[in-house]
Design an enzyme around this catalytic site. Structure first.
Site, PDB file in Angstrom:
ATOM      1  N   ASP A   1     113.074 -55.492 -15.762  1.00  0.00           N
ATOM      2  CA  ASP A   1     112.231 -56.215 -14.807  1.00  0.00           C
ATOM      3  C   ASP A   1     113.047 -57.040 -13.822  1.00  0.00           C
ATOM      4  OD1 ASP A   1     109.832 -55.270 -15.958  1.00  0.00           O
ATOM      5  OD2 ASP A   1     109.997 -56.756 -17.540  1.00  0.00           O
TER       6      ASP A   1
ATOM      7  N   ASP B   1     115.529 -65.980  -5.731  1.00  0.00           N
ATOM      8  CA  ASP B   1     116.911 -65.745  -6.146  1.00  0.00           C
ATOM      9  C   ASP B   1     117.705 -67.050  -6.264  1.00  0.00           C
ATOM     10  OD1 ASP B   1     116.781 -66.008  -3.355  1.00  0.00           O
ATOM     11  OD2 ASP B   1     118.587 -64.825  -3.033  1.00  0.00           O
TER      12      ASP B   1
ATOM     13  N   HIS C   1     115.912 -72.344   7.328  1.00  0.00           N
ATOM     14  CA  HIS C   1     116.021 -71.059   6.633  1.00  0.00           C
ATOM     15  C   HIS C   1     114.650 -70.392   6.755  1.00  0.00           C
ATOM     16  CE1 HIS C   1     117.523 -68.047   4.000  1.00  0.00           C
ATOM     17  NE2 HIS C   1     116.959 -68.474   2.881  1.00  0.00           N
TER      18      HIS C   1
ATOM     19  N   ASP D   1     122.100 -70.502   1.638  1.00  0.00           N
ATOM     20  CA  ASP D   1     121.394 -69.770   2.699  1.00  0.00           C
ATOM     21  C   ASP D   1     120.920 -70.695   3.823  1.00  0.00           C
ATOM     22  OD1 ASP D   1     121.747 -68.016   0.639  1.00  0.00           O
ATOM     23  OD2 ASP D   1     119.650 -67.432   0.443  1.00  0.00           O
TER      24      ASP D   1
ATOM     25  N   ASP E   1     127.122 -69.468   3.094  1.00  0.00           N
ATOM     26  CA  ASP E   1     126.345 -68.241   3.250  1.00  0.00           C
ATOM     27  C   ASP E   1     127.112 -67.294   4.169  1.00  0.00           C
ATOM     28  OD1 ASP E   1     124.327 -66.345   3.561  1.00  0.00           O
ATOM     29  OD2 ASP E   1     123.079 -67.618   4.847  1.00  0.00           O
TER      30      ASP E   1
ATOM     31  N   SER F   1     107.469 -66.529   0.056  1.00  0.00           N
ATOM     32  CA  SER F   1     107.874 -67.918   0.303  1.00  0.00           C
ATOM     33  C   SER F   1     108.047 -68.227   1.780  1.00  0.00           C
ATOM     34  CB  SER F   1     109.190 -68.214  -0.439  1.00  0.00           C
ATOM     35  OG  SER F   1     110.192 -67.299  -0.028  1.00  0.00           O
TER      36      SER F   1
ATOM     37  N   VAL G   1     112.695 -61.914  11.948  1.00  0.00           N
ATOM     38  CA  VAL G   1     113.973 -62.561  12.245  1.00  0.00           C
ATOM     39  C   VAL G   1     114.533 -63.064  10.927  1.00  0.00           C
ATOM     40  CG1 VAL G   1     113.379 -63.181  14.608  1.00  0.00           C
ATOM     41  CG2 VAL G   1     112.903 -64.792  12.761  1.00  0.00           C
TER      42      VAL G   1
ATOM     43  N   HIS H   1     118.994 -66.048   7.777  1.00  0.00           N
ATOM     44  CA  HIS H   1     120.424 -66.273   7.576  1.00  0.00           C
ATOM     45  C   HIS H   1     121.150 -66.337   8.915  1.00  0.00           C
ATOM     46  CE1 HIS H   1     120.360 -65.507   3.172  1.00  0.00           C
ATOM     47  NE2 HIS H   1     119.308 -64.777   3.500  1.00  0.00           N
TER      48      HIS H   1
END
Length: 550
Positions: free
Chosen positions: A43, A70, A133, A155, A187, A225, A360, A363
């Site tokens: 998973d 993440d 971000h 990020d 990043d 998100s 867009v 990052h």
């Protein structure tokens, strides 16, 4: 000395960093990763915390940089293995993290970090820096100890016209740089891209133009998100008289949290419950659907496969993918696009000519990455959050900024960074790291052997051999039965299966009765049947002999 350990390895996802001094540990982020196509039945992936769990040092706290899975979704899997410690994040990030933990019945306190005063956790002094971000309320952290000063630049991009008008704190970043920075983690995911990443606000007009003339439903998919993008889609839908329905647990929960905190505005009269969309004409509907990465079982994938109970795709519909595929997810995304295309709907995605402006990136491109280097001016650099090719390109950018190659560390899996004093850093020891796989309710109990077996079953099939044995005498007490799945069609392969039964019977006759060494018997049966099916079918099925004691 401060040792920095990327517990999630050097990948785009699965972010988790450990800052270790002689006595204490500070953690930054706790994310998940995504399995590749060879990890059958897996998973998700989580960081390997073996080194952390074996340490006797005190964990003084955890910082969360932003609300992407993440970076935060590993919390329910990792925290139960660790002692209690304080956790700090921005307001929205804390709310998203709390929601993830709530889904697992966890109720850990998260403290909203004070952007003005910062916080001290043991020897670590932390100051937060607001950055932009693809999810609001993202932060960088300036971490100082008696031995070192480190800028943790997860990020980010530098958006000067963000949807919420909250811009990056350039002056604060420059102030940190003037105070002196030993090392910066940055990043690097878009280090290949020239210039600056476009502002999120540039999408509004493009979204409106895509929705304006659609005769059927608009199905809009995005990372759950990405609150600002969801707001733009809602605003465009309302402008053209469409009502909005939300599909997918992650979308629904994130929208609820963001709306409660004031990061999102959804007029109640514009919403329609997902189970009532059949009561609204298609040309008055905009569906915002989770599953932009082609996740199996997601609302979007089920709709693409024609299996969603509420979403029925028609040729007049338009599906808009407003996100890029995370590296490793490309195949799943394109399969989903293909499935929608087969249903006759128009599908808009980044690879279609002139449609790149529908997404867009969150990052920073080369311009932002080099600007951050100039503002912070660290002695050493460590690119993070990208693949190795992204790290190599980042080092080339650093070279253009005057950094020698030995000042830019490209870490391999398990490598650590040691920061000694205010001006010295180097690559340190390598610690063993492995993929910790979550499979259903099991965590870490799926290894290479299990994946190999799953791969063999999926490609070669499985053969179960049932041998009835008298429990009292250990004598064979009936006929051998053979069950095949994924190898041959049993109704049409009777002769071959009878031959296999004969092979088993012949093998059993090689042993004196009553048989005692059943382990040896099983091994002999497997070897004999493997030889038979290799000769007959050129296949190598998984063979499972079962001794059925009666």
């Amino acid at each position: 000395m401060v040792k920095i350990i990327p517990l999630g390895g050097m990948s785009v996802t699965k972010n988790m960093f450990m800052y270790e001094t002689d006595e204490e540990i500070l953690l930054v982020d706790c994310g998940i990763g995504f399995p590749d196509e060879t990890m059958l039945g897996v998973d998700l992936l989580i960081p390997d915390t073996t080194y952390l769990e074996n340490s006797k040092k005190r964990i003084v706290g955890m910082l969360l940089t932003h609300g992407h899975d993440d970076h935060i979704a590993g919390l329910p899997y990792i925290l139960p293995k660790l002692p209690e410690f304080p956790m700090y994040a921005s307001r929205l990030t804390a709310a998203f993290a709390a929601q993830r933990m709530k889904e697992f019945g966890m109720n850990r306190k998260l403290t909203i970090i004070d952007d003005e005063r910062g916080v001290r956790l043991g020897q670590f002094i932390i100051e937060s820096i607001r950055v932009t971000h693809s999810v609001p309320d993202a932060r960088h952290f300036f971490i100082t100890t008696p031995e070192a000063s480190i800028y943790h630049g997860s990020d980010f991009k530098f958006d000067l016209t963000p949807v919420d008008n909250i811009r990056p704190e350039f002056q604060k970043i420059a102030t940190m740089g003037r105070r002196g920075v030993t090392l910066m983690l940055s990043d690097c995911l878009r280090s290949e891209r020239f210039g600056f990443s476009p502002s999120e606000s540039t999408l509004s007009q493009r979204l409106e133009s895509e929705i304006r003339d659609v005769k059927g439903k608009v199905i809009f998919t995005i990372m759950s998100s990405n609150v600002h993008r969801i707001q733009q889609a809602v605003d465009a839908a309302i402008k053209f008289g469409r009502r909005v329905a939300l599909f997918g647990r992650s979308i629904e929960e994130n929208v609820r949290v963001a709306e409660e905190l004031g990061y999102l505005t959804l007029p109640s009269q514009a919403l329609v419950w997902k189970k009532k969309i059949s009561h609204v004409p298609d040309d008055k509907l905009c569906l915002i659907v989770a599953g932009s990465q082609g996740q199996p079982g997601s609302a979007l994938v089920r709709a693409a496969q024609g299996e969603h109970e509420n979403i029925k795709v028609r040729p007049t519909d338009k599906i808009i993918f407003s996100s890029d595929a995370i590296p490793g997810n490309e195949r799943a995304v394109y399969e989903t696009i293909d499935a929608f295309s087969h249903q006759g709907a128009e599908v808009i995605y980044a690879d279609v000519e002139d449609n790149g402006e529908l997404h867009v990136s969150g990052h920073g491109s080369q311009g932002e990455l080099m600007l951050l280097m100039e503002l912070v001016r660290p002695d050493y650099l460590v690119p993070i959050g990208g693949t190795y090719r992204h790290m190599v390109q980042y080092r080339k950018l650093a070279s253009r900024m005057g950094y020698a190659q030995d000042k830019v560390f490209l870490l391999e899996e398990g490598q650590t960074i040691e920061v000694k004093g205010r001006r010295e850093a180097r690559i340190g020891e390598t610690i063993p790291l492995k993929n910790i796989m979550v499979d259903g309710l099991g965590i870490g109990d799926v290894g290479k052997v299990v994946l190999r077996d799953r791969k063999q079953m999926s490609e070669e099939g499985i053969l179960v051999v049932i041998i009835p044995v008298d429990a009292q005498t250990s004598q064979i007490s009936g006929s051998v039965e053979i069950i095949s799945r994924g190898l041959v069609y049993m109704k049409e392969s009777g002769a071959l299966l009878e031959k296999a039964k004969g092979t088993v019977a012949s093998t059993l006759r090689e042993f004196r009765t009553p048989i005692k060494e059943w382990r040896t018997v099983k091994d002999r049966i497997k070897a004999a049947l493997e030889k038979l099916f290799l000769q007959e079918l050129e296949r190598y099925p998984m063979i499972i002999p079962i001794i059925f004691r009666m």
